[in-house]
Every structure is written in C-alpha cells, then in structure tokens.
Design an enzyme around this catalytic site. Sequence first.
Site, PDB file in Angstrom:
ATOM      1  N   CYS A  10       0.883  -1.180   0.000  1.00 39.66           N
ATOM      2  CA  CYS A  10       0.000   0.000   0.000  1.00 39.66           C
ATOM      3  C   CYS A  10       0.914   1.222   0.000  1.00 39.66           C
ATOM      4  O   CYS A  10       1.671   1.440   0.949  1.00 39.66           O
ATOM      5  CB  CYS A  10      -0.891  -0.021   1.242  1.00 39.66           C
TER       6      CYS A  10
ATOM      7  N   CYS B  50      -1.927  15.608   2.273  1.00 33.47           N
ATOM      8  CA  CYS B  50      -3.017  15.566   1.290  1.00 33.47           C
ATOM      9  C   CYS B  50      -3.847  16.839   1.419  1.00 33.47           C
ATOM     10  O   CYS B  50      -4.189  17.255   2.523  1.00 33.47           O
ATOM     11  CB  CYS B  50      -3.896  14.348   1.522  1.00 33.47           C
TER      12      CYS B  50
ATOM     13  N   CYS C 199      -9.487  11.462   8.332  1.00 35.03           N
ATOM     14  CA  CYS C 199      -8.242  10.852   7.850  1.00 35.03           C
ATOM     15  C   CYS C 199      -7.008  11.541   8.447  1.00 35.03           C
ATOM     16  O   CYS C 199      -6.893  12.769   8.406  1.00 35.03           O
ATOM     17  CB  CYS C 199      -8.207  10.950   6.325  1.00 35.03           C
TER      18      CYS C 199
ATOM     19  N   GLU D 264      -3.619  12.237  -2.524  1.00 35.14           N
ATOM     20  CA  GLU D 264      -4.617  12.045  -3.581  1.00 35.14           C
ATOM     21  C   GLU D 264      -3.842  11.741  -4.873  1.00 35.14           C
ATOM     22  O   GLU D 264      -3.257  12.642  -5.481  1.00 35.14           O
ATOM     23  CB  GLU D 264      -5.468  13.315  -3.726  1.00 35.14           C
TER      24      GLU D 264
ATOM     25  N   SER E  29     -13.422   6.739  -3.377  1.00 31.94           N
ATOM     26  CA  SER E  29     -13.839   6.885  -1.979  1.00 31.94           C
ATOM     27  C   SER E  29     -15.073   7.765  -1.910  1.00 31.94           C
ATOM     28  O   SER E  29     -14.975   8.983  -1.985  1.00 31.94           O
ATOM     29  CB  SER E  29     -12.701   7.512  -1.174  1.00 31.94           C
TER      30      SER E  29
ATOM     31  N   HIS F 162     -17.719   7.663   0.554  1.00 32.61           N
ATOM     32  CA  HIS F 162     -18.009   8.058   1.944  1.00 32.61           C
ATOM     33  C   HIS F 162     -19.462   8.382   2.254  1.00 32.61           C
ATOM     34  O   HIS F 162     -19.880   8.310   3.395  1.00 32.61           O
ATOM     35  CB  HIS F 162     -17.221   9.300   2.412  1.00 32.61           C
TER      36      HIS F 162
ATOM     37  N   ASN G 291     -11.377   3.735  11.108  1.00 32.06           N
ATOM     38  CA  ASN G 291     -10.327   3.678  12.131  1.00 32.06           C
ATOM     39  C   ASN G 291     -10.181   5.086  12.654  1.00 32.06           C
ATOM     40  O   ASN G 291      -9.801   5.983  11.910  1.00 32.06           O
ATOM     41  CB  ASN G 291      -9.008   3.220  11.509  1.00 32.06           C
TER      42      ASN G 291
END
Length: 348
Positions: A104, A111, A118, A159, A213, A215, A289
């Site tokens: 990953c 960002c 996040c 991003e 994403s 959301h 998370n």
Amino acid sequence: MLQPIRSLPVADLQQWLAKHHQPNFRAAQIMDWVYEKLAVSPEEMSNLPKELRQDLARDFDFCTTVPVETKRDDDDAVKWLLKLHDGNTIESVLIRAPGRTTACISTQVGCAVRCVFCATGRQGFVRNLSPAEIIDQVVVASREHGRRVGNVVVMGMGEPLYNFDHLNLALDTLCSPAGLGLSARQVTVSTSGIPQGIRRLADQHRPWNLAVSLHAPTDELRARLIPSRHRHRLADILAACEYYRSATNRMVTLEYVLIKDINDSLEQAAKLASIAKQIQAKVNLIPCNSPDGSFAPPERGDCERFLNVLVNRRVQATIRRRKGFAIQAACGQLRQQTDSPAVKPPEP
Ligand code: SAH
Ligand code: SF4
C-alpha cells in the site's frame, strides 16, 4: 540531488556507461539488479567491477525512500516510516493475507483533500512524490517479502490523481516487463473522486483497478466529511466512473468509510445500493479507524446489517478486514512523522 536509478531511461544508462568506458551489456546487468533482484545499493551488485559500483554510487540514487522505522503487526502487516531526500517522511505498508501480498503506497506527502476522518488529511498538503519515490516504496515492500509483491494499492498518503503525471510514470515502470513486471490488473488506484483525473486515467487505456472513496450517498453529507474545495459533485464523479468502466472494461469499486451515527443508517445503505447499481460498481465498506476518537466505527452487527442491505439488492459488497491497526498502519492512519516539521518545497 542524485539521479534516481529507477526513473532513468535505459538509453541514458547506456550513454553513462559509454562515458565510463564500460561495455553495453552492463546496462542489462544493472537493470536486472535494480528490478529483478531489488537491489538498493550498488554494493549488492556482485557481478560488477568495484570501480563501476563506486561510480554508480556517486551518480545515482538506488533507493529514494529509506526506511528509518519499521513496525510489524504479527504476520499481518509491516509499516515503514520512509525518509525522503529533503527530510520529509511518508509511510507505506505491506499487507499479508493467505496467498496474497499487497504493497500500500503513498503518492504525496500529506493531502490537500482533508477528509475529516483521515490522519493524512489533517496534515494538509506538503508536496508530490517523484516517480522514483512512488516506485521505490514497492521495492522496499518487495524486499521484505523476499520477492516482488503480488499487488499494489495506491491507497496510502495523498490524492494520487493530483499527482497524475508522476503516478502515471511510476505505474508504467511498475507494470512494464522491463520494470517490476506487475500486470495492470494487480494495481488499484484509489481516489477521493476527482472526475477530470478519473477520465485522464481512463484515457490511458490500461486495466488498472479504480477505487473511488465515496463516503456518503448524498452531496450534503459528503460536504460534511470533505469540507474542502477539493470535493466534487456526486453526479460528476459517477459520470466519470461510468466513463472509466466503458474505457477499460473494469468494474469500479466504491469505497465507503463506515462511521457510527454519521453515514451508517440502513436508509443510507439503500441509497448507496442504488448508486452502485446505477454505475455497476462493487462496494467496499471500511469500518472507520478513528484517528483520535472523534469518529467511531459502527458495531460489527451494524456493519453487517448495512452490508446486507447492499447484498439483498444484488450489489457485490464486502467489509474490508482491518490490517495493521495496532501499528497505525490501517486505512486512514498514515501520516508524516509527528515530531519532524513538514519541509515545504520552495515557492515556484
Ligand atoms: N486519497 C485516496 C487514497 C488514500 S486514502 C482516497 O481517499 O481514496 C485510502 C482509503 O482510506 C480511502 O478509501 C479512505 O476513505 C480510507 N480512509 C481514510 N481515513 C480512514 C479512516 N479513518 N478509517 C478508515 N478508512 C479511512
Ligand atoms: Fe486525502 Fe484520501 Fe485521506 Fe481524504 S482519505 S484526506 S483524499 S488521503
């Protein structure tokens, strides 16, 4: 700054070798060390003369992302804090599942999109990673694995579509037989939903997997979760996803961070299902998370009820298993090292 070896065209390496009175076949030997044997220093290149190794070390950078801290979570995940040439740091993760190894990787320091849940977003944007800095994260993860990783997900910090050109160059090297030799289908690019970038990616006509994403199933709720000017209208994002699917023939994945009492109602699940059906997308639910306790994941049972609404409407959907939580390597937990201030590049 030294020239990164993994963004050096072979023709340029051949020229450099000629200048150093070396035979042409050395280029193939060096490329084999760099991409097959995953060398991060000319010292490892045992079939090269010592003097050539020294010259290479003087002129080229063999690993632009140097691990300064490594954390292991049982056998599930390994997370690195990687130092860049300018002192900035990024994180990347190796995720192990039975029969599957995934790197990953990050594309930016920080960002600009600033999703409220996040950890990367909280830092703000510092700078884009170079193509070599993107590629070398896969090399670091592959060395840990003992051979090239099977999959790459561009789901770390940043991003990716805001660093389009460098991402594109890096993916070309990762997916070229003369580079790391991954197949495009083993690569997934995750974006917060930049319609223009999604269309540009589609226009490359490579079967990379695209994850978006989402959301939230409405623009109003999305505005609460992505309060920055980098949020785009759902209708525009979905149109770009359809464009991607028709250009590449790949089913798009919608990622949906599940946050307790915010976007986890069954009514919201039904809305998400109709969006997914509209663009023939899969859905990946990611229980949140929490970066600091302000956003909580729903109870396990509530996540499953949300999932069932999708599945009952015949939407292909899964709940992402959490990996690396104990070492803050799970989704949304990656950040620059906190005690070193971000090094901003000079203004142009
Ligand atoms: N910037 C890109 C890729 C990196 S984020 C993007 O947003 O898609 C990768 C994934 O992590 C995204 O799907 C994002 O929604 C998810 N994520 C971010 N913060 C999270 C958190 N606190 N808990 C769970 N997932 C999170
Ligand atoms: Fe950026 Fe992705 Fe984090 Fe949003 S979720 S702030 S887009 S890294």
